[in-house]
Scaffold this motif. Structure first.
Motif, PDB file in Angstrom:
ATOM      1  N   UNK A 106       0.888  -1.684  -0.508  1.00 10.99           N
ATOM      2  CA  UNK A 106       0.279   0.147  -0.196  1.00 10.99           C
ATOM      3  C   UNK A 106       0.818   0.932   0.272  1.00 10.99           C
ATOM      4  N   UNK A 107       1.788   1.255   1.161  1.00 12.97           N
ATOM      5  CA  UNK A 107       2.375   2.355   1.263  1.00 12.97           C
ATOM      6  C   UNK A 107       3.361   2.599  -0.366  1.00 12.97           C
ATOM      7  N   UNK A 108       4.374   1.586  -0.737  1.00 15.97           N
ATOM      8  CA  UNK A 108       4.962   1.663  -2.074  1.00 15.97           C
ATOM      9  C   UNK A 108       3.936   2.033  -2.894  1.00 15.97           C
ATOM     10  N   UNK A 131       8.986   0.643   4.147  1.00 18.22           N
ATOM     11  CA  UNK A 131      10.811   0.144   4.756  1.00 18.22           C
ATOM     12  C   UNK A 131      10.015  -0.291   5.839  1.00 18.22           C
ATOM     13  N   UNK A 132       9.623   0.206   6.509  1.00 24.96           N
ATOM     14  CA  UNK A 132       9.567  -0.190   8.260  1.00 24.96           C
ATOM     15  C   UNK A 132       8.404  -1.241   7.910  1.00 24.96           C
ATOM     16  N   UNK A 133       7.054  -1.643   7.423  1.00 18.13           N
ATOM     17  CA  UNK A 133       5.887  -2.215   7.093  1.00 18.13           C
ATOM     18  C   UNK A 133       6.862  -3.304   6.236  1.00 18.13           C
ATOM     19  N   UNK A 134       7.848  -3.226   5.560  1.00 17.93           N
ATOM     20  CA  UNK A 134       7.747  -4.892   4.821  1.00 17.93           C
ATOM     21  C   UNK A 134       9.363  -6.006   5.826  1.00 17.93           C
ATOM     22  N   UNK A 145       9.198 -10.143  -3.894  1.00 20.53           N
ATOM     23  CA  UNK A 145       9.066  -9.094  -4.419  1.00 20.53           C
ATOM     24  C   UNK A 145       8.827  -7.772  -3.904  1.00 20.53           C
ATOM     25  N   UNK A 146       8.308  -7.222  -2.914  1.00 12.63           N
ATOM     26  CA  UNK A 146       7.904  -5.519  -1.872  1.00 12.63           C
ATOM     27  C   UNK A 146       9.139  -5.484  -2.235  1.00 12.63           C
TER      28      UNK A 146
END
Length: 164
Positions: A106-108, A131-134, A145-146
């Motif tokens: 979503x953030x990407x 990055x934080x959510x990854x 992939x993300x």
């Protein structure tokens, strides 16, 4: 309001069918079907339905502002589900894990939307949040992939800012 798992989630099946059309290249029919489903569930539908539909509806848009609006709807739905899950700590919401795994993507997508609109500061904020959510997704498959997408977006953002 308590939500119970219903065998054979008809709404999610319909959303999935529209996603298959989108992936097959029929953006217009996917957009039409998403629009019909959205008119039925709207802003008050189940958060996972709203998040998933809006996330993919954004990909059917021709106008970057419309794409941004749908991606913001997806994020809003995901955040509402995360809040519900936090309130229900004793009995976690059944969809909380699925939506939590959606946050990096979503953030990407929001970073990409803001980059298209040349709003570099907002793009940076969402790229950092991606990055934080990854950290919540596995390192292979979807998670890999993300992370690859985040890295590519990082490069695109750097090139765009340098070329201002």
């Amino acid at each position: 309001m308590e939500q119970r798992e219903v065998p054979g989630d008809v709404v999610m099946t319909r959303i999935g069918q529209a996603i298959m059309l989108l992936h097959a290249g029929d953006r217009e029919e996917a957009r039409n079907r998403f629009g019909v489903i959205w008119s039925e569930i709207g802003e008050s539908g189940e958060a996972l339905h709203r998040c998933t539909l809006a996330h993919y509806m954004a990909d059917t848009q021709d106008d970057p502002e419309d794409e941004l609006a749908w991606d913001l709807r997806a994020l809003t739905a995901a955040e509402s589900l995360a809040r519900e899950a936090a309130v229900e700590r004793a009995a976690p919401h059944r969809d909380a894990g699925a939506v939590r795994a959606f946050f990096p993507s979503l953030h990407l997508n929001l970073a990409a939307d803001y980059l298209k609109l040349r709003r570099f500061g907002a793009a940076r904020i969402h790229l950092d949040r991606a990055w934080d959510a990854a950290g919540v997704v596995e390192g292979d498959g979807y998670g890999g992939a993300v992370r690859d997408g985040i890295r590519r977006m990082e490069q695109r953002l750097r090139r765009s800012v340098a070329g201002e």
